[in-house]
Write an enzyme that holds these catalytic residues in place. Sequence first.
Site: not given
Ligand SMILES: NC(=O)CC[C@H](N)C(=O)O
Length: 228
Positions: A86, A194, A196
């Site tokens: 992410c 994600h 994790e």
């Molecule tokens: N969960 C995250 O890592 C968010 C990723 C990023 N900052 C976004 O909103 O795109």
Amino acid sequence: MRFAILAFPGSNCELDAYYAVSDVFHEEAELVSYEADSLIDFDAVIVPGGFSYGDYLRSGAIARFAPIVPALQQFAKSGKPVIGICNGFQILTEAGLLPGTLQKNTVAKFVCRDQQLVVANNQTPFSSLYETGAVITLPIAHGDGNYYCDAETLKTLEENDQIVFRYQNNPNGSLGGIAGVTNSEGNVLGMMPHPERAVEKILGSDDGVQLFASIINFVKKHEVVSYE
Ligand SMILES: NC(=O)CC[C@H](N)C(=O)O
């Protein structure tokens, strides 16, 4: 084996990654500050999710100048596995470790939900324990997940089998439904979903287990390249 989990101001998924590695897989994990300048003695690096530096300018654009980044670039060059999840994916593209960029979702909203993905390539250190073509469920939570690269880069990604995950029902407008790509050497992966947060059934999915297990297998099977 030892995982480094980088923490930038505004990271918010570093403890999820730490928990996955240490409590679920019983491997060593260490949080490494953005102010550190070395990744010596680690076998793998996780660049976790979050909102580094408040996502100002562009997600990952400021983190890319943090003191730890030259060590990260050197670590990646040594051939050891690096995974950006992410915001970590966004940082890796900004740092020049992965091709392409992440733009605002075409829906112009932060999208937070479980998402089906297709495993497009299992010949990587991050996906070897999945079947190619398998459909897995991982959570997504992002506002800037819309993967973009130019036509020539897309052709290269496809020809070199660098696309590891694709979305089913594309949630953010990503080119070709791309959810995760590697560098040309195959040892750096960036992905918006994600894994994790999907390492135990109680979390709603344990489809992220094979991803971490693939990395652990890869490191344990291969002679560790010496790091200078
Ligand atoms: N969960 C995250 O890592 C968010 C990723 C990023 N900052 C976004 O909103 O795109």
